[in-house]
Design a protein around this motif. Structure first.
Motif, PDB file in Angstrom:
ATOM      1  N   PRO A  59     -20.434 -30.955 -20.537  1.00 34.33           N
ATOM      2  CA  PRO A  59     -19.867 -32.139 -19.890  1.00 34.33           C
ATOM      3  C   PRO A  59     -18.714 -32.760 -20.694  1.00 34.33           C
ATOM      4  N   LYS A  60     -18.804 -32.716 -22.009  1.00 34.09           N
ATOM      5  CA  LYS A  60     -17.714 -33.256 -22.829  1.00 34.09           C
ATOM      6  C   LYS A  60     -16.413 -32.497 -22.574  1.00 34.09           C
ATOM      7  N   MET A  61     -16.515 -31.172 -22.501  1.00 32.96           N
ATOM      8  CA  MET A  61     -15.330 -30.360 -22.219  1.00 32.96           C
ATOM      9  C   MET A  61     -14.847 -30.573 -20.781  1.00 32.96           C
ATOM     10  N   GLN A  62     -15.783 -30.767 -19.860  1.00 32.98           N
ATOM     11  CA  GLN A  62     -15.416 -31.025 -18.469  1.00 32.98           C
ATOM     12  C   GLN A  62     -14.617 -32.325 -18.368  1.00 32.98           C
ATOM     13  N   ALA A  63     -15.099 -33.368 -19.045  1.00 31.12           N
ATOM     14  CA  ALA A  63     -14.401 -34.658 -19.010  1.00 31.12           C
ATOM     15  C   ALA A  63     -13.015 -34.534 -19.624  1.00 31.12           C
ATOM     16  N   ALA A  64     -12.929 -33.857 -20.761  1.00 31.72           N
ATOM     17  CA  ALA A  64     -11.628 -33.688 -21.419  1.00 31.72           C
ATOM     18  C   ALA A  64     -10.647 -32.945 -20.514  1.00 31.72           C
ATOM     19  N   ALA A  65     -11.125 -31.907 -19.830  1.00 26.39           N
ATOM     20  CA  ALA A  65     -10.254 -31.141 -18.932  1.00 26.39           C
ATOM     21  C   ALA A  65      -9.808 -31.994 -17.745  1.00 26.39           C
ATOM     22  N   LEU A  66     -10.718 -32.770 -17.191  1.00 28.10           N
ATOM     23  CA  LEU A  66     -10.377 -33.646 -16.070  1.00 28.10           C
ATOM     24  C   LEU A  66      -9.332 -34.671 -16.490  1.00 28.10           C
ATOM     25  N   PHE A  67      -9.565 -35.335 -17.616  1.00 31.15           N
ATOM     26  CA  PHE A  67      -8.638 -36.358 -18.089  1.00 31.15           C
ATOM     27  C   PHE A  67      -7.257 -35.761 -18.357  1.00 31.15           C
ATOM     28  N   ARG A  68      -7.224 -34.632 -19.047  1.00 29.77           N
ATOM     29  CA  ARG A  68      -5.946 -34.003 -19.390  1.00 29.77           C
ATOM     30  C   ARG A  68      -5.200 -33.597 -18.126  1.00 29.77           C
ATOM     31  N   SER A  69      -5.889 -32.961 -17.215  1.00 30.44           N
ATOM     32  CA  SER A  69      -5.252 -32.494 -15.993  1.00 30.44           C
ATOM     33  C   SER A  69      -4.704 -33.660 -15.166  1.00 30.44           C
ATOM     34  N   PHE A  70      -5.482 -34.733 -15.071  1.00 34.88           N
ATOM     35  CA  PHE A  70      -5.040 -35.887 -14.294  1.00 34.88           C
ATOM     36  C   PHE A  70      -3.811 -36.525 -14.935  1.00 34.88           C
ATOM     37  N   VAL A  71      -3.896 -36.829 -16.224  1.00 32.00           N
ATOM     38  CA  VAL A  71      -2.797 -37.512 -16.915  1.00 32.00           C
ATOM     39  C   VAL A  71      -1.545 -36.636 -16.922  1.00 32.00           C
ATOM     40  N   ARG A  72      -1.731 -35.336 -17.085  1.00 34.11           N
ATOM     41  CA  ARG A  72      -0.606 -34.405 -17.119  1.00 34.11           C
ATOM     42  C   ARG A  72       0.077 -34.300 -15.757  1.00 34.11           C
ATOM     43  N   GLY A  73      -0.660 -34.645 -14.694  1.00 35.84           N
ATOM     44  CA  GLY A  73      -0.073 -34.614 -13.366  1.00 35.84           C
ATOM     45  C   GLY A  73      -0.369 -33.367 -12.574  1.00 35.84           C
ATOM     46  N   ASP A  74      -1.363 -32.592 -13.011  1.00 34.74           N
ATOM     47  CA  ASP A  74      -1.727 -31.375 -12.289  1.00 34.74           C
ATOM     48  C   ASP A  74      -2.221 -31.704 -10.887  1.00 34.74           C
ATOM     49  N   ASN A  75      -2.110 -30.742 -10.011  1.00 33.41           N
ATOM     50  CA  ASN A  75      -2.645 -30.853  -8.673  1.00 33.41           C
ATOM     51  C   ASN A  75      -4.157 -30.701  -8.757  1.00 33.41           C
ATOM     52  N   PRO A  76      -4.952 -31.642  -8.195  1.00 36.45           N
ATOM     53  CA  PRO A  76      -6.412 -31.537  -8.315  1.00 36.45           C
ATOM     54  C   PRO A  76      -6.989 -30.293  -7.668  1.00 36.45           C
ATOM     55  N   VAL A  77      -6.242 -29.616  -6.813  1.00 39.13           N
ATOM     56  CA  VAL A  77      -6.714 -28.383  -6.199  1.00 39.13           C
ATOM     57  C   VAL A  77      -6.832 -27.287  -7.256  1.00 39.13           C
ATOM     58  N   ALA A  78      -6.171 -27.460  -8.404  1.00 41.14           N
ATOM     59  CA  ALA A  78      -6.231 -26.465  -9.462  1.00 41.14           C
ATOM     60  C   ALA A  78      -7.631 -26.346 -10.060  1.00 41.14           C
ATOM     61  N   PHE A  79      -8.464 -27.361  -9.909  1.00 41.04           N
ATOM     62  CA  PHE A  79      -9.823 -27.288 -10.406  1.00 41.04           C
ATOM     63  C   PHE A  79     -10.635 -26.342  -9.540  1.00 41.04           C
ATOM     64  N   LYS A  80     -11.683 -25.773 -10.121  1.00 43.47           N
ATOM     65  CA  LYS A  80     -12.505 -24.838  -9.355  1.00 43.47           C
ATOM     66  C   LYS A  80     -13.425 -25.531  -8.355  1.00 43.47           C
ATOM     67  N   LEU A  81     -13.681 -26.804  -8.533  1.00 46.21           N
ATOM     68  CA  LEU A  81     -14.521 -27.502  -7.560  1.00 46.21           C
ATOM     69  C   LEU A  81     -13.737 -27.712  -6.271  1.00 46.21           C
ATOM     70  N   PRO A  82     -14.390 -27.599  -5.141  1.00 43.48           N
ATOM     71  CA  PRO A  82     -13.660 -27.751  -3.885  1.00 43.48           C
ATOM     72  C   PRO A  82     -13.153 -29.171  -3.640  1.00 43.48           C
ATOM     73  N   ARG A  83     -13.847 -30.161  -4.161  1.00 44.22           N
ATOM     74  CA  ARG A  83     -13.417 -31.546  -3.917  1.00 44.22           C
ATOM     75  C   ARG A  83     -13.574 -32.348  -5.201  1.00 44.22           C
ATOM     76  N   VAL A  84     -12.577 -32.276  -6.048  1.00 45.14           N
ATOM     77  CA  VAL A  84     -12.618 -32.997  -7.323  1.00 45.14           C
ATOM     78  C   VAL A  84     -12.502 -34.502  -7.096  1.00 45.14           C
ATOM     79  N   MET A  85     -11.650 -34.884  -6.175  1.00 43.37           N
ATOM     80  CA  MET A  85     -11.436 -36.301  -5.868  1.00 43.37           C
ATOM     81  C   MET A  85     -11.987 -36.581  -4.478  1.00 43.37           C
ATOM     82  N   VAL A  86     -12.945 -37.461  -4.411  1.00 39.05           N
ATOM     83  CA  VAL A  86     -13.574 -37.780  -3.134  1.00 39.05           C
ATOM     84  C   VAL A  86     -13.393 -39.269  -2.848  1.00 39.05           C
TER      85      VAL A  86
END
Length: 159
Positions: A59-86
């Motif tokens: 979970p610590k690595m999951q949170a770090a990846a989520l935070f980095r991806s969001f702040v960096r401006g990545d498209n949330p579709v890049a995550f493997k989960l089908p619905r990262v933002m609900v």
């Protein structure tokens, strides 16, 4: 009326930097209440994945990846989960990782404020989703932010 920066200066909100690399520039802002940051610091080191998603990182690595991806401006579709933002009711959003749930709202386009966090397992088993949604609405109503306090809309409107 206060701005987000005023709340950061008063330590009511804490900016999440996302651990960007030297050549990366933040494209979005993510902030969290002091209580959320305390929960992260007090819980993530000891949490393990619930095993539902095979091969999930901690979970610590999951949170770090989520935070980095969001702040960096990545498209949330890049995550493997089908619905990262609900989007939930009243413009409360739930950000998901394999094992964590973050609740908050978009103050402005690209500016997300986290007011609640817990494990997926606790949220599901204890029925905490509605409580975190209610807490988010209460929290954002308790601070005197410059209007509009909430950016409404779907993914394209808030990112």
């Amino acid at each position: 009326m206060a701005t987000i920066e005023d709340l950061v200066k008063e330590k009511i909100l804490i900016r999440i930097g996302g651990n960007l690399l030297r050549h990366e520039m933040p494209q979005r802002a993510m902030l969290a209440t002091a209580e959320v940051v305390d929960w992260i610091k007090g819980n993530l080191d000891d949490l393990q994945s619930d095993g539902y998603v095979e091969g999930a990182s901690t979970p610590k690595m999951q949170a770090a990846a989520l935070f980095r991806s969001f702040v960096r401006g990545d498209n949330p579709v890049a995550f493997k989960l089908p619905r990262v933002m609900v989007p939930r009711e009243e413009w409360v959003w739930e950000f998901r990782t394999d094992d964590l749930r973050f609740f908050g709202w978009f103050y402005r386009k690209g500016c997300f404020v986290i007011t609640g966090v817990n494990t997926k397992e606790n949220c599901r088993d204890r029925g905490l989703y509605h409580g975190y949604q209610t807490e988010c609405i209460r929290w954002r109503g308790s601070v005197d932010l410059d209007p509009p306090v909430v950016t409404e809309g779907e993914h394209i409107d808030v990112l």
